[in-house]
Design a protein around this motif. Structure first.
Motif, PDB file in Angstrom:
ATOM      1  N   LEU A   1      32.986  31.383  46.333  1.00 22.33           N
ATOM      2  CA  LEU A   1      33.236  32.434  45.270  1.00 22.33           C
ATOM      3  C   LEU A   1      33.962  32.028  44.035  1.00 22.33           C
ATOM      4  CD1 LEU A   1      34.668  35.093  47.866  1.00 22.33           C
ATOM      5  CD2 LEU A   1      32.503  34.949  46.752  1.00 22.33           C
ATOM      6  N   ASP A   2      34.376  30.650  44.210  1.00 24.22           N
ATOM      7  CA  ASP A   2      35.113  30.148  42.975  1.00 24.22           C
ATOM      8  C   ASP A   2      34.122  29.609  41.880  1.00 24.22           C
ATOM      9  OD1 ASP A   2      37.667  30.363  43.596  1.00 24.22           O
ATOM     10  OD2 ASP A   2      37.833  28.430  44.718  1.00 24.22           O
ATOM     11  N   THR A   3      32.745  29.462  42.312  1.00 24.66           N
ATOM     12  CA  THR A   3      31.570  28.941  41.434  1.00 24.66           C
ATOM     13  C   THR A   3      30.703  30.128  40.989  1.00 24.66           C
ATOM     14  OG1 THR A   3      30.129  28.369  43.510  1.00 24.66           O
ATOM     15  CG2 THR A   3      31.629  26.658  42.545  1.00 24.66           C
ATOM     16  N   VAL A   4      30.883  31.398  41.663  1.00 29.22           N
ATOM     17  CA  VAL A   4      29.840  32.424  41.058  1.00 29.22           C
ATOM     18  C   VAL A   4      30.792  33.158  40.064  1.00 29.22           C
ATOM     19  CG1 VAL A   4      28.542  32.510  43.249  1.00 29.22           C
ATOM     20  CG2 VAL A   4      30.790  33.998  42.912  1.00 29.22           C
ATOM     21  N   GLY A   5      29.807  33.765  39.198  1.00 31.72           N
ATOM     22  CA  GLY A   5      30.433  34.555  38.024  1.00 31.72           C
ATOM     23  C   GLY A   5      30.709  35.686  38.437  1.00 31.72           C
ATOM     24  N   ALA A   6      31.417  36.636  37.368  1.00 31.78           N
ATOM     25  CA  ALA A   6      32.118  37.782  37.808  1.00 31.78           C
ATOM     26  C   ALA A   6      30.757  38.991  38.115  1.00 31.78           C
ATOM     27  CB  ALA A   6      32.946  38.366  36.664  1.00 31.78           C
ATOM     28  N   GLY A   7      29.744  38.405  37.457  1.00 35.32           N
ATOM     29  CA  GLY A   7      28.506  39.554  37.620  1.00 35.32           C
ATOM     30  C   GLY A   7      27.746  39.334  38.598  1.00 35.32           C
TER      31      GLY A   7
ATOM     32  N   GLU B   1      28.862  27.473  50.775  1.00 33.76           N
ATOM     33  CA  GLU B   1      27.800  26.474  50.209  1.00 33.76           C
ATOM     34  C   GLU B   1      28.744  25.743  49.077  1.00 33.76           C
ATOM     35  OE1 GLU B   1      24.499  28.906  48.830  1.00 33.76           O
ATOM     36  OE2 GLU B   1      24.188  29.393  51.002  1.00 33.76           O
ATOM     37  N   GLN B   2      28.377  24.536  49.347  1.00 33.13           N
ATOM     38  CA  GLN B   2      29.080  23.923  47.999  1.00 33.13           C
ATOM     39  C   GLN B   2      28.018  23.474  47.008  1.00 33.13           C
ATOM     40  OE1 GLN B   2      32.053  22.551  48.205  1.00 33.13           O
ATOM     41  NE2 GLN B   2      32.200  23.358  50.227  1.00 33.13           N
ATOM     42  N   GLU B   3      28.510  23.747  45.555  1.00 36.25           N
ATOM     43  CA  GLU B   3      27.542  23.611  44.515  1.00 36.25           C
ATOM     44  C   GLU B   3      27.116  22.401  44.617  1.00 36.25           C
ATOM     45  OE1 GLU B   3      28.332  23.424  39.373  1.00 36.25           O
ATOM     46  OE2 GLU B   3      29.610  24.641  40.876  1.00 36.25           O
ATOM     47  N   ARG B   4      25.577  22.415  44.265  1.00 35.06           N
ATOM     48  CA  ARG B   4      24.799  21.295  44.352  1.00 35.06           C
ATOM     49  C   ARG B   4      24.590  20.786  42.655  1.00 35.06           C
ATOM     50  NH1 ARG B   4      20.752  24.160  48.084  1.00 35.06           N
ATOM     51  NH2 ARG B   4      21.684  23.639  50.197  1.00 35.06           N
ATOM     52  N   ARG B   5      24.717  19.509  42.792  1.00 35.78           N
ATOM     53  CA  ARG B   5      24.808  18.795  41.186  1.00 35.78           C
ATOM     54  C   ARG B   5      23.451  17.938  41.291  1.00 35.78           C
ATOM     55  NH1 ARG B   5      30.074  18.190  38.599  1.00 35.78           N
ATOM     56  NH2 ARG B   5      31.333  19.594  40.059  1.00 35.78           N
TER      57      ARG B   5
ATOM     58  N   SER C   1      17.245  30.773  58.801  1.00 35.04           N
ATOM     59  CA  SER C   1      17.432  32.057  58.219  1.00 35.04           C
ATOM     60  C   SER C   1      18.762  32.439  57.540  1.00 35.04           C
ATOM     61  CB  SER C   1      16.908  33.437  59.257  1.00 35.04           C
ATOM     62  OG  SER C   1      17.958  33.425  59.957  1.00 35.04           O
ATOM     63  N   LEU C   2      19.868  31.851  58.258  1.00 29.86           N
ATOM     64  CA  LEU C   2      21.312  32.135  57.834  1.00 29.86           C
ATOM     65  C   LEU C   2      21.932  30.742  57.137  1.00 29.86           C
ATOM     66  CD1 LEU C   2      22.598  34.231  61.059  1.00 29.86           C
ATOM     67  CD2 LEU C   2      21.964  35.132  58.364  1.00 29.86           C
ATOM     68  N   GLY C   3      21.103  29.775  57.012  1.00 33.30           N
ATOM     69  CA  GLY C   3      21.531  28.464  55.924  1.00 33.30           C
ATOM     70  C   GLY C   3      22.585  28.008  56.962  1.00 33.30           C
ATOM     71  N   VAL C   4      22.341  27.808  58.157  1.00 33.11           N
ATOM     72  CA  VAL C   4      23.579  26.763  58.728  1.00 33.11           C
ATOM     73  C   VAL C   4      22.901  25.956  59.658  1.00 33.11           C
ATOM     74  CG1 VAL C   4      25.194  28.883  58.838  1.00 33.11           C
ATOM     75  CG2 VAL C   4      23.628  28.555  60.860  1.00 33.11           C
ATOM     76  N   ASP C   5      23.694  24.993  60.089  1.00 34.95           N
ATOM     77  CA  ASP C   5      23.069  24.098  61.281  1.00 34.95           C
ATOM     78  C   ASP C   5      22.962  24.632  62.557  1.00 34.95           C
ATOM     79  OD1 ASP C   5      24.157  21.841  63.480  1.00 34.95           O
ATOM     80  OD2 ASP C   5      23.304  20.848  61.744  1.00 34.95           O
TER      81      ASP C   5
END
Length: 131
Positions: free
Chosen positions: A76-82, A124-128, A44-48
């Motif tokens: 927070l570096d990968t999410v937009g301002a909105g 969460e790392q950005e998934r490519r 539910s919280l996305g952790v191990d």
């Protein structure tokens, strides 16, 4: 309705097999209850699950859970301002509901109060997507 016998010595709990159509009792060990609650919490919280700690307690005849866990958050570096994600408090409140219902559904034990203490964040790392 199933009942849990809280045993401080760590022995097994016995549940009545109500409504199952079979005579007798179902025995679920405390360790199994803890493992299920850890897995439901982690999902539910996305952790191990290894990062989640769960302590069982009596909550006025129901199964109470004390949970200590990190929570996954977007980088927070990968999410937009909105970015309009849910608040941390709302995610914790939603997780309490999911943990309560999921643990009850899997174990057959009625879960009462779920107390969650957040002890950190998992970014969460950005998934490519491979080309």
């Amino acid at each position: 309705m199933s009942t849990v016998t809280d045993d401080p010595a760590g022995r097994e709990s016995t549940l009545a097999a109500d409504g199952a159509g079979y005579p007798g009792h179902i025995t679920v060990r405390q360790r199994a209850l803890t493992t299920v609650a850890r897995a439901v919490t982690a999902e539910s919280l996305g952790v191990d699950p290894g990062q989640v700690s769960v302590t069982l307690r009596d909550d006025s005849g129901l199964l109470g859970l004390d949970v200590v866990t990190p929570i996954s958050i977007p980088d927070l570096d990968t999410v937009g301002a909105g970015y309009a994600g849910t608040t941390l408090l709302q995610r914790i409140s939603d997780a309490q509901t999911v943990i309560r219902s999921g643990t009850t559904r899997i174990t057959g034990n009625q879960v009462g109060r779920v107390d969650i203490r957040v002890r950190g964040a998992h970014i969460e790392q950005e998934r490519r997507v491979p080309r």
